[in-house]
Scaffold this active site. Structure first.
Site, PDB file in Angstrom:
ATOM      1  N   SER A  98      39.859  40.515  47.012  1.00 44.18           N
ATOM      2  CA  SER A  98      41.101  40.362  46.268  1.00 44.18           C
ATOM      3  C   SER A  98      41.499  38.888  46.215  1.00 44.18           C
ATOM      4  CB  SER A  98      42.171  41.253  46.910  1.00 44.18           C
ATOM      5  OG  SER A  98      43.331  41.325  46.128  1.00 44.18           O
ATOM      6  N   HIS A 123      39.247  42.534  41.979  1.00 44.69           N
ATOM      7  CA  HIS A 123      39.902  43.648  41.294  1.00 44.69           C
ATOM      8  C   HIS A 123      41.169  43.139  40.619  1.00 44.69           C
ATOM      9  CE1 HIS A 123      42.402  44.891  45.130  1.00 44.69           C
ATOM     10  NE2 HIS A 123      42.621  43.650  44.766  1.00 44.69           N
TER      11      HIS A 123
END
Length: 194
Positions: A98, A123
């Site tokens: 992330s 993501h």
């Protein structure tokens, strides 16, 4: 009981003890080994600014083993990395997920590394909202703008077309070190320190 190791060094004035992170900072090494939040961001930004003041011409090394975290905190680190004069070399040890992966990719071009067994995950931003419909709409618009901004930066840093980034960040996208290199998140898989 302290969980941070202490290093003892001999100096011409006798022995001096440091916590391990202070000793690493002397070698221009910063560790991000936790979630990205306001506290970790403040510490990392302060260390980046300190090292720039110490020597604006020497590289800084940011080691990352992080599950990610707050976007605003991560963007404070990112903006500081881009703002300061020294190149910031990023090295993934373990996991960069992330916001951790975003910061890994944000290192100076040619100076972004991962160790062979590292795992990198990208993501889209996560967000949960509740409240009145109008407020939910405001937050949804905001997160879509953030998503667009993050994707645009990742596209620039990786060399991937924006459409590819949008597709590949739609869900959790895990990569090993070699896949991250092929994708453009890092420049080299480092087996031994040079």
């Amino acid at each position: 009981m302290s969980l941070v190791p202490v290093v003892v060094e001999q100096t011409n004035r006798g022995e001096r003890s440091y916590d391990i992170y202070s000793r690493l900072l002397k070698d221009r090494i910063i560790m991000l080994s936790d979630q990205v939040n306001d506290v970790t961001a403040s510490l990392i930004v302060a260390q980046l600014l300190f090292l720039e003041a110490e020597d604006p011409d020497k590289d800084i090394f940011l080691y990352i083993n992080s599950p990610g975290g707050s976007i605003t905190s991560g963007m404070a680190i990112y903006d500081t990395m881009q703002y300061i004069k020294p190149d910031v070399s990023t090295i993934c040890i373990g996991m960069a997920a992330s916001m951790g992966a975003f910061l890994l990719a944000a290192g100076a071009k040619g100076k972004r590394f991962a160790l062979p067994n590292s795992e990198i995950m990208i993501h889209q931003p996560l967000g949960g909202f509740q409240g009145q419909a109008t407020d939910i709409g405001i937050h949804a618009d905001r997160i879509l703008k953030i998503k667009q901004n993050l994707n645009s930066i990742l596209s620039e840093k990786t060399g991937q077309p924006l459409e590819v980034i949008q597709r590949d960040t739609e869900r959790d996208n895990f990569m090993d070190a070699n896949q991250a290199k092929d994708y453009g998140l890092i420049d080299e898989v480092m087996v031994k320190k040079k």
